[in-house]
Design an enzyme around this catalytic site. Structure first.
Site, PDB file in Angstrom:
ATOM      1  CG  ASP A  61      -1.963   1.094   1.169  1.00 31.38           C
ATOM      2  OD1 ASP A  61      -1.684   2.152   0.556  1.00 31.38           O
ATOM      3  OD2 ASP A  61      -3.049   0.912   1.755  1.00 31.38           O
ATOM      4  NE  ARG A  84      -1.725  11.795   9.552  1.00 27.79           N
ATOM      5  CZ  ARG A  84      -2.366  11.087   8.624  1.00 27.79           C
ATOM      6  NH1 ARG A  84      -1.920   9.882   8.300  1.00 27.79           N
ATOM      7  NH2 ARG A  84      -3.455  11.548   8.044  1.00 27.79           N
ATOM      8  CE1 TYR A 132      -7.379  10.187   0.474  1.00 35.62           C
ATOM      9  CE2 TYR A 132      -8.455   8.985  -1.304  1.00 35.62           C
ATOM     10  CZ  TYR A 132      -8.030   9.053   0.011  1.00 35.62           C
ATOM     11  OH  TYR A 132      -8.232   7.983   0.842  1.00 35.62           O
ATOM     12  CE  LYS A 133      -4.338   9.136   2.377  1.00 31.65           C
ATOM     13  NZ  LYS A 133      -4.259   7.746   2.827  1.00 31.65           N
TER      14      LYS A 133
HETATM   15  C1  PLP Z   1      -5.463   7.004   3.091  1.00 31.98           C
HETATM   16  C2  PLP Z   1      -5.215   5.534   3.070  1.00 31.98           C
HETATM   17  C3  PLP Z   1      -6.161   4.653   2.522  1.00 31.98           C
HETATM   18  C4  PLP Z   1      -7.505   5.175   2.081  1.00 31.98           C
HETATM   19  O1  PLP Z   1      -8.316   4.260   1.462  1.00 31.98           O
HETATM   20  P1  PLP Z   1      -9.647   4.781   0.725  1.00 31.98           P
HETATM   21  O2  PLP Z   1     -10.286   3.587   0.213  1.00 31.98           O
HETATM   22  O3  PLP Z   1      -9.205   5.757  -0.318  1.00 31.98           O
HETATM   23  O4  PLP Z   1     -10.476   5.512   1.734  1.00 31.98           O
HETATM   24  C5  PLP Z   1      -5.843   3.307   2.469  1.00 31.98           C
HETATM   25  N1  PLP Z   1      -4.653   2.845   2.921  1.00 31.98           N
HETATM   26  C6  PLP Z   1      -3.729   3.675   3.461  1.00 31.98           C
HETATM   27  C7  PLP Z   1      -2.430   3.138   3.939  1.00 31.98           C
HETATM   28  C8  PLP Z   1      -3.990   5.034   3.549  1.00 31.98           C
HETATM   29  O5  PLP Z   1      -3.099   5.853   4.100  1.00 31.98           O
END
Ligand code: PLP
Length: 412
Positions: free
Chosen positions: A208, A382, A233-234
């Site tokens: 991930d 954070r 979106y990050k």
């Molecule tokens: C932000 C984040 C997600 C978000 O998942 P969504 O399905 O987009 O809500 C998943 N895994 C990690 C490690 C994240 O930081």
């Protein structure tokens, strides 16, 4: 170092920053109501280019091309943008990445695909402190398929080490699911070493990269990774709810089986056939109609990152988090605030987490005053430092505002 000399240092760092001019490309950078945005790791700011491109798309593409747009361009966008993400920030070859769904849904699909590629094996390994959605998806799949979950225990202020992962692997392990950059501590896992260990155990790895993509360069192909997913979106600034992306190593594509077989991942969507035949290549990861509006903005950020180069983005990120730690130590260390992120920059992504028992209660006041970090259990603030939109002075303004709100008694 005193408060004043920290400010002088922040200004010098900004003056010497080769990427300083990028900040003015983002909406809101000059908004007086936002004193310090320290959450670009959770929702990146919009680029000004995006403010122009979205309405233009509605007018010219959607309004002008109507349904012809699908054939002319839109049906190809998930792969075309996927290729760009692969090339610009992931170290992936063309044809290995696609934009679709949310990170959670893509995690489900790639974990199920990995399990299908390891029939007979019954274990999934995941870290205890992985992001909740990763753990919840794994728990659901394990319950559904009658598999066992094996937990890796990592240090609170770090993340999984190769040794800790090795300890959880066994002959039954089918899949290992890990974050590359830990969502709370920002610890960077050793992708190359861990991927090798997982393969030696005969298992497959799902990385991930939600907190890596766009800030910490990765080399998925060179590391031999099997699958990866991540948010856009990050640090890719795709906007709220922008679709995620998935990576599948080329060697797995021919036999890839994913569980949500929809028409737009089939070989001949408009043949309206009687049964599912998967499309060739990465396209079979798609299920339904691609969220085109949602994947427009991240292209502007890819343009910017490609222009400056991901290595320059990383160099600034390291300087920002190093300066932030210095300022936290100086201004809040005496009050007992603890840095719960790696102090070695080589092991740290683009945010830091600082802990203090008072932080849950100071957050609403900070937000009200336009100082915007986020809170993570049990008592961490954070501070996300998005390298292209965050300045050193902004970072210091935010840290000072937090220091000013520490209860007086702990400052005595
Ligand atoms: C932000 C984040 C997600 C978000 O998942 P969504 O399905 O987009 O809500 C998943 N895994 C990690 C490690 C994240 O930081």
């Amino acid at each position: 170092m005193t408060n004043d000399s920290l400010l002088a240092r922040a200004r010098t760092l900004d003056a010497e920053d080769p990427l300083a001019s990028c900040r003015a490309l983002f909406e809101g950078h000059d908004d007086d109501a936002i004193a310090a945005y320290l959450d670009g790791n959770s929702l990146g700011r919009p680029l000004r280019a995006t403010t122009e491109h979205l309405p233009e798309f509605v007018r010219k593409q959607w309004g002008g091309r109507l349904i012809r747009g699908w054939d002319e361009e839109w049906l190809q966008l998930p792969q075309r943008i996927g290729d760009r993400i692969g090339r610009v920030v992931l170290g992936a070859a063309d044809g290995e990445c696609v934009v679709a769904d949310s990170t959670s849904v893509l995690l489900y699909k790639v974990i199920r695909a990995a399990l299908a590629a390891r029939p007979g094996r019954t274990g999934i390994v995941i870290e205890r402190d992985n992001f909740p959605t990763d753990r919840f998806i794994v728990e659901g799949i394990a319950a559904d398929r009658g598999l066992a979950v094996h937990w890796v225990e990592a240090a609170y202020d770090a993340g999984p080490t190769p040794e800790e992962v090795a300890g959880a692997l066994g002959p039954d392990t089918a899949v290992v699911v890990l974050s590359h950059v830990a969502y709370r501590s920002a610890h960077i896992a050793d992708m190359e070493a861990i991927t090798r260990l997982v393969h030696e155990a005969g298992a497959l790895i799902v990385w991930d990269l939600s907190h890596s993509v766009g800030s910490v360069p990765v080399r998925l192909d060179a590391c031999g990774a099997d699958f990866a997913v991540g948010c856009s979106y990050k640090y890719l600034n795709g906007g709220p709810g922008a679709p995620a992306w998935a990576y599948v190593a080329r060697r797995h594509l021919a036999d890839l089986v994913q569980p949500i077989q929809g028409w737009l991942g089939s070989a001949d969507p408009f043949g309206m056939g009687s049964s599912y035949q998967p499309a060739d290549g990465i396209r079979r990861m798609i299920s339904g109609t691609p969220p085109i509006l949602g994947m427009l903005a991240l292209q502007d950020m890819l343009d910017l990152i490609e222009g400056v180069g991901i290595e320059a983005v990383r160099a600034k990120s390291v300087k920002l988090t190093s300066f932030a730690i210095e300022a936290v130590d100086e201004l809040m260390g005496p009050a007992g605030v603890n840095v719960a992120s790696p102090r070695d920059a080589a092991q740290r992504g683009s945010h830091i987490t600082i802990d203090h028992e008072s932080f849950r209660t100071v957050l609403p006041g900070l937000w009200k005053d336009g100082v915007i970090p986020d809170f993570r259990n049990p008592d961490g603030l954070r501070l996300g430092l998005s390298p292209l939109s965050t300045s050193f002075e902004e970072t210091l303004i935010g840290i000072r505002a937090i220091a000013d709100r520490l209860p007086a008694k702990v400052l005595d």
